[in-house]
Structure formats: C-alpha cells, structure tokens
Design a protein around this motif. Structure first.
Motif, PDB file in Angstrom:
ATOM      1  N   GLU A 151       0.994  -1.344  -0.252  1.00 58.23           N
ATOM      2  CA  GLU A 151       0.013   0.032   0.007  1.00 58.23           C
ATOM      3  C   GLU A 151       0.900   1.203   0.104  1.00 58.23           C
ATOM      4  O   GLU A 151       0.521   2.137  -0.884  1.00 58.23           O
ATOM      5  N   GLU A 181      -3.832  -3.456  -1.899  1.00 51.66           N
ATOM      6  CA  GLU A 181      -4.216  -1.826  -1.776  1.00 51.66           C
ATOM      7  C   GLU A 181      -3.339  -0.878  -2.443  1.00 51.66           C
ATOM      8  O   GLU A 181      -2.823   0.185  -1.888  1.00 51.66           O
ATOM      9  N   SER A 238      -4.456   2.772  -2.736  1.00 52.85           N
ATOM     10  CA  SER A 238      -5.255   3.415  -2.088  1.00 52.85           C
ATOM     11  C   SER A 238      -4.669   4.718  -1.582  1.00 52.85           C
ATOM     12  O   SER A 238      -5.556   5.805  -1.106  1.00 52.85           O
TER      13      SER A 238
END
Lengths: 276, 291, 289
Positions: free
Chosen positions: C95, C173, C176
């Motif tokens: 992420e 992710e 994100s």
C-alpha cells in the motif's frame, strides 16, 4: 519549518562533471588523503595551495561557489569558537597586542588562531566537496567495497552498507514526516519553541511518540517488502553495478600526490629540484 | 470568513531545490460554506491549506481571517489555529497519548482550559464523531481500527471548537463503510453546528456529496472556481487536469456523446437516474446549463 | 474453474491464526479455498479486518499456513527450500509507496530483487532496463524515489518485481494512497501485464477497480463470503452492505434504472457499458414512437 530543510544543505548536487564521474573509492580515499595533508601542513603557503586545489575541484564539479559557502555556514560558528580559544589561551609569549587583567592577546596567537580556524574550514570544505559530488548510493557502494577485505576479521561490510543505504533512503522521508507531525500538533495548539527548557522538552513528546511509532511501522513494512523481494542477507547476492577504476581515477590520484608533495616537501627540496 | 489575496509560496528559496508551490492565489470562503479544493498531486493544495491557519507564511500576498491579516505581528497565531482546524492526511499517525481521552484533550489543554472544561469538550467531540466516550475514552488509540483512529483525530480538532474545519483527504485508505461514516459525520457537523468546511480530496464522489462550491488548482494556480455542479459538468476538462470525475457525471457525458440529451450537471446516483429517465421519456431537462 | 489448465496458485483449506506475544490468539483466516489461473485478474475485497492482507501474504510465503496449504506453481509454501522460488514467482506490491522502495536511486531499487536472486551483473542490467521500459519510467532511472509522484513510485515497485520475472502479481491496496491519475497509471500498467499472461490478485477498497477484474472474491471474517464475476457479486447488494461494502455507483444507477422499467441487459459495470446500453434503449424508444 524551513530550518529542517536548511539542515539538509551540503547534500548531493546532481550534475554531469568529471568529479561526479570519479569512482567513489577514489573520492573517499582522496578526501581522507587531503584531510591528512591538511593536518600535516605547517605553512600558510600550504593552505593557499590547498585552497586553490579545492576551488579547482569545485569548479570542475560545477558547484556554484556561493552555494558551497552556504553549505559551510553552520561550521563558521564552530570555527569562531576555536579561534577565540586559541587566541585567549595559547602560549602567552610573543608580541602583545592587547592586555586587560588575565586576558592577553599576542600577535603570534592571533596568527595561529586564524591559521587553525582556516584549516578547520578547509577540512570541512574537503568533505563537503565529496558529498556534493557523490550520491549516497555511490558513497555506500564505495565504502562497502573498501570494507570488503576486512570481512575476514569480522567487519559486516554488506550489512553496514545496507544499513547506510536504508538510512539515506529514509532521511528525506523522516524529515517530511517530522515536519508534518510538528505542523499537525501545532494545528492542535502545540508550541515547540516557547517556554523553559523543561517545557520545551515536554513539548517534544507529541512529536517524538508519533515519530517513533511511525519509524517502527515503516521498519516493519520495509522488512516485509524486502523479504517479499527475496532478500536473505548478503550471501548469494550479486550487484548490478560493479565499480571499475578508470583512467581519470589514476589522473585524480596523481594530482592528489602532486598537491601533497607541493604542500609537504620542504622548500629546500623544491629549490634543489628547480636548481638541477 | 477567510480570504487569500495573491498568495505565493516558494520552498527552499536560494537553493538549487527552489520551487514555487503556489502562485498568486486569491480566494474567499464564506462562513458556513462547504468548499472542495481539488487538483492533481503537486498542484499545491496542501501548501495552500497550510496558509489558511497560519502554519505557512506566504512568500508574497496576504491571508485574512475575518478581515484581520493573520500574519501581522500582533496576531496570536495560536488563536488562528484554534479557529481554523486543519486535519492532515493520515491524521491517525499523529496520535500519541496513552488514552483516547487524553489525546483528544491535547488541543483544549494547549488552550489553557481547566480540567472540567477539557473533559466536557473531549466527551462532546467524541460523541460528534460517533464514538462513545465511556467506551472509547479509556482505550489506547493504538488498539483502534483505522477508521476509528481517524475519527479520534477528527475529534481532537473538534475539541478545540473551531469555526472552520479543513480536511485533507479525510477518507483516504478506508473501506467504503468507514468512508461513508466519516463523510456523514462531517455533513452533520456542518448542518448541526454551522461549521465552515474545506475539503481537500481526490475523491470526486466525496466532493460531490459534501461541497457546494469547488476550487480547482493546477500547478499552483487557481484554474477554475464555481458551483460544484457547474465545475463537474465539464468532465473532459477535469480529466485533462489529472482529476477524476464522479462516475455518474462521466456516464452522463458519455450519454450526451451518444446523442441522448441528458443534463450534464448530475452529481449523485439519484440525480443521474432522474436525468436519464427524463431524457428517455422525452421530457426536456431544466434549461440551465444545457448548451 | 478446475476443468481448465491447472491453477497457478492453489489455496486449499487455508487457516491462519496470529499468536500475539500477549493475549488471545487471533484467527484471521478460516478454511479459505482459492484458485488463481494464468492471465486471470482476481479482485479480493472485504471490509477492514476481513483477512484480505493475511491471505495476500500467504501467496508468496511471507506467512505460512496454520492449517491447509498454498501451492504456487507446484511448490508448497511450507517447503523451506521452495521459499525463494515461490517469492520469485509471486511478486507483491504494498500500500505505502514510500515503505517498499529500498534504494536511493530508482534503477538501484529495481535491481534489488534480481540482486537477491544472485544473477550476473549484465543480466540484471538488461532486466532492469526492460522492466523500466515496461512501466514507462526509463527517463526517471537516476532519480531518487522520494522525488517521484505516488503513481510513479508504485510503478517503480512494479518494475522491481517484474525484473524478477514473476508469474503472478499481488497488489495489496497498492492504489489506495494515490490520486486518480496515479490510480489510472497503476491499473493500466497491471491490466496490460495481465493481458500478456501474468496473473493478478488485486486487494482493494475501490469497487470501481474490482469491477475491472475477471472474478471478485469477497472475504468476511476470514472466510470467502461471495465469489463470482463482478456483475454476479455486485448484484448482491444486501450481502455487500452487511459486509461494509457497496456496489460501484454505476451498478447502483443501472439497478435504479432497471427498477424504473428501463430495459437494460444485466451485468453493466462501467460508465461506457451503461452509456451504451441506455443509448440503445433511447434509440429503440424513438424508433418505436
């Protein structure tokens, strides 16, 4: 918050120049050599020669002199203090210029103070020239290679180099984070530069706790990312870039030897050389 | 309430790394308004909002809060920061106290309020973001979920009882339900307490839901400003600036391209549904905004 | 699915329980079955704490099963000798763009994984060049990563994984923290790689991204709650809401229009699909009038 950025002066300035292209090992050893020569110098003429040499390196490295001086600014304070000590507490013999109570300023001490102070500035300047022209990656590579022979006596060359790489990679990130957290806490009414020393120390808690929590979170994430990319220590590892010594490195080494000879050999030797 | 006049900010002046973050920005945000500040990464949004509560001092230009220049010598910057709360990105990374109560109380304590008042404000602020002070107050903030930590951080600002709240990407990295909860709380704060809101976000759906007006930044300059509806009715332009568009607005644009006369200024699923049904039934869309 | 070629990754009865130093053991996965095929894109969605990231870490042996098994390209992740081969075959993108770049120069970072594989310098050099070309970042090879945009940083991370020549890319992710332009950059890059035969596992909070996948798997409480094509999964609005998820706005809009009597085909997921279908209905309506 620009003061945090101010601390980062003296950093690598990317450019295409013969100095930038030198093998980092040449630059590391060369800087150590120059520092040694500086310490051995006893004559003003020696300092002048070294100043000229460093100026030449700066010019060859395409570094603006004004920028280099800016980078030195934090050192000036230190130099100032050193000079004052030398002047006030050096040998009391010689031509007295000024006397009040126990305070004695002699011409010899003043000259010696200026000499040592200037030498200190040159010392810092020499290392700054290296960091201006050598990226952290090259520096780390160079150190790793220089330390490699000492692995046999237990120096963890690879691990040290990797630690340095990661530290260098994350310094800008940590600075940014420090700045953000300071601002975020200031947005909640915190003050970092007001009140007594105790109050200031206490005011650091809202900065330090999130900073440490964040550093640990990052360390965890980074360790995971390294593992995910197959990292398993220095064994089995190869490198994309192999350092290679080129002609220009020999040229640089030759120039360093010549400078040292000019500075360190007594004038009588030069007279003898010239007279022959 | 807040006014910027010709604000310019230059980072690291006098070094080879010098960069102009924002240039000659003028804008006004009225009390009680909800304004979206949008722009691609590096467009200067974060730099701009840090001028609104005096964290950054403009290189040139002025910032006024209620017609007072907040960078004037005699102005107490702490009072400015109390009035204009600024929530940074990933605010959960700034929590530091042992308990939620203590962390939310940090701001009020800095204001020099007494323990009773701090306690009241803390409880009130937690309730505002939907966290029961009795349940969450004694817990360590580091044991909460991401969405809960985010709400604790918002409560930390609310406890200072600001008149204006600036939120920088308040829903980034959260799951859809947490995103909805946070936006709902912000909307309620605006309607119930008359809080002025400035929302900095990449999520055009969030901006469309929350903001009446938007300011679009590109490379440090204001390039568009107006009612959310009007700005979003031009998805092509937003895309050219590296921005997303609410999906339903994009759909409306594509429909017009395909010859279906749907009104372009739709922001929500409901509006889009009605607009499409109108077009299919041959009802003329409202004359406004139709070329 | 099992009547196709054998799955690249086969997860069977996977359970994982975290054993913290203090306190109760936390079960994060309970009996998950999952197949990932070559050239297939799977979106893994679920609320916070549903076990998505734990599952992702099992796919390249960052975590090992408490019970059940994970077989990658015929290799069992529990086999100690296979770990490095597994990590070469399955690359992970995380992420935080900042927390996965190791070196202070882009190309050095891209080389990191290859250096771990012990490849000869010339081979690493050519793979790094190729990977940077694939993600379109040759021009930035000498930059320090902290001066790149979020989308560029993630593409550097992708290049670093690609240089290891993996069979599957897991994105945990990975978009994100990016702006819309950055999200687009990353998604376009990985979907192109999927078309070239790489398997993709997208763990995401963005339902718009999930709609681009071939298959959506919904995790809840450490088990697979729903699985199927995006249109099948997003049709189950009731279940999604209960699991703290929601269908993308386009799906909600299509459902609203269908409920109002607009004749639309099922399975509309993206704005262009819906626009095409509505435009067709509009033309039919005019033709009939």
């Amino acid at each position: 918050m620009d003061f945090l950025r101010g601390l980062m002066l003296g950093q690598y300035v990317p450019a295409e120049s013969p100095v930038h292209r030198l093998d980092p090992r040449t630059k590391i050893l060369g800087t150590m050599w120059l520092v040694g020569v500086l310490f051995a110098t006893r004559s003003l003429a020696g300092l002048v020669v070294l100043t000229a040499f460093l100026g030449g390196v700066l010019a060859a490295g395409r570094i603006a002199p004004a920028y280099a001086v800016r980078g030195l600014r934090p050192v000036f304070w230190l130099v100032g203090i050193a000079v004052v000590f030398q002047v006030l507490f050096g040998d009391s013999g010689g031509h007295v210029l000024f006397r009040r109570g126990p305070l004695v300023v002699t011409r010899e001490n003043l000259a010696a103070g200026a000499f040592y102070g200037y030498r200190l500035i040159l010392l810092v300047a020499a290392t700054t020239v290296m960091t201006f022209t050598t990226s952290s990656v090259e520096l780390t590579d160079g150190l790793e290679r220089l330390l490699r022979p000492f692995r046999r006596v237990g120096v963890p060359a690879h691990e040290l180099a990797l630690m340095m790489t990661i530290a260098l990679r994350f310094i800008p990130t940590l600075f940014e984070e420090t700045e953000t957290i300071m601002k975020a806490q200031m947005a909640r009414g915190a003050e970092f530069a007001r009140g007594s020393l105790v109050a200031r120390a206490r005011a650091l808690i809202p900065l330090l706790v999130p900073l440490f929590v964040g550093a640990f979170r990052r360390a965890d994430a980074l360790a995971l990312a390294m593992e995910a990319r197959g990292y398993r220590g220095g064994e089995h590892r190869t490198r994309m870039k192999e350092l290679r010594v080129a002609v220009r490195d020999y040229v640089a080494a030759g120039m360093l030897l010549v400078v040292a000879a000019i500075v360190l050999l007594p004038p009588s030797v030069w007279r003898a050389v010239a007279g022959r | 309430m807040i006014r910027c006049e010709g604000v310019t900010y230059v980072y690291q002046r006098g070094t080879p790394f010098e960069a102009t973050a924002i240039e000659d920005v003028s804008l006004e945000i009225a009390a009680g308004d909800a304004v979206g500040i949008i722009g691609a990464t590096g467009s200067g949004k974060s730099t701009l909002v840090q001028h609104l509560n005096g964290l950054l001092r403009p290189t040139a230009g002025r910032v006024y809060l209620d017609d007072v220049d907040i960078n004037a010598r005699e102005v107490d910057r702490r009072r400015v920061r109390q009035q204009v709360g600024l929530l940074f990105q990933y605010p959960e990374h700034q929590l530091f106290e042992e308990t939620v109560t203590a962390d939310v109380g940090f701001g009020p304590r800095n204001l020099g309020l007494g323990p009773d008042e701090v306690r009241h404000r803390t409880a009130r602020a937690l309730a505002h973001v939907g966290l029961d002070p009795a349940v969450f107050g004694p817990r360590s903030p580091f044991t909460l979920s991401n969405g809960e930590m985010r709400r604790v951080a918002i409560a930390g600002l609310l406890a200072m009882e600001p008149r204006m709240l600036i939120l920088d990407e308040p829903t980034a990295g959260l799951d859809p339900a947490s995103r909805r909860e946070i936006l709902d709380h912000i909307m309620r704060l605006r309607s119930a307490r008359g809080l002025t809101i400035a929302l900095v976000s990449h999520s055009m759906d969030a901006v469309a839901r929350l903001c009446r007006r938007v300011i679009v930044l590109d490379r440090g300059r204001v390039v568009a400003e107006g009612a959310t509806r009007d700005v979003f009715a031009d998805p092509g332009r937003l895309a050219a600036l590296g921005l997303g568009v609410p999906q339903v607005a994009e759909c409306a644009r594509l429909l017009r391209e395909r010859g279906v006369p749907v009104r372009p200024d739709v922001l929500t699923v409901d509006e889009a549904r009605r607009a499409i049904l109108d077009a299919l039934a041959g009802r003329r869309p409202a004359p406004k905004n139709v070329p | 699915m099992s009547d196709r070629a054998p799955a690249l990754i086969r997860v069977r009865g996977l359970s994982h329980t975290y054993e913290p130093g203090a306190g109760e053991p936390v079960p994060a996965l309970r009996g998950v079955d999952l197949d990932v095929h070559r050239g297939e894109c799977i979106a893994l969605i679920g609320g916070n704490g549903s076990g998505k990231s734990t599952l992702a870490k099992h796919l390249n042996a960052l975590l090992l099963p408490t019970a059940g098994e994970v077989i990658v390209d015929g290799l069992d992740t529990r086999d100690r000798d296979a770990v490095w081969a597994v990590r070469q075959r399955v690359g992970m993108i995380f992420e935080h763009p900042d927390d996965q770049l190791i070196a202070a120069v882009v190309e050095e970072d891209v080389a990191f994984g290859c250096e771990n594989l012990g490849l000869p310098p010339t081979e690493i050099r050519s793979r790094v060049d190729e990977a940077l070309r694939t993600v379109g970042l040759e021009a930035l090879r000498r930059r320090p990563p902290h001066l790149l945009s979020g989308g560029q940083k993630q593409r550097v991370a992708i290049a670093g994984v690609l240089a290891m020549r993996p069979r599957c890319l897991v994105l945990d992710e990975a978009t994100s923290m990016l702006d819309p332009a950055g999200q687009r950059e990353v998604m376009e890059t990985v979907l192109r790689l999927r078309d070239e035969g790489l398997a993709l596992v997208l763990i995401t909070h963005s339902m718009e991204e999930a709609a681009l996948a071939d298959r959506v798997v919904v995790l809840a409480g450490g088990t697979v709650a729903l699985s199927g094509t995006p249109s099948d999964v997003f049709a189950r609005d009731d279940v999604l809401r209960r699991l703290r998820l929601e269908a993308p706005p386009i799906v909600a809009l299509a459902r609203g229009l269908a409920a109002a009597g607009v004749p639309l085909p099922p399975g509309l997921l993206t704005a262009p699909q819906l626009a095409d279908a509505v435009a067709a209905a509009y033309r039919r309506g005019r033709g009939g009038a």
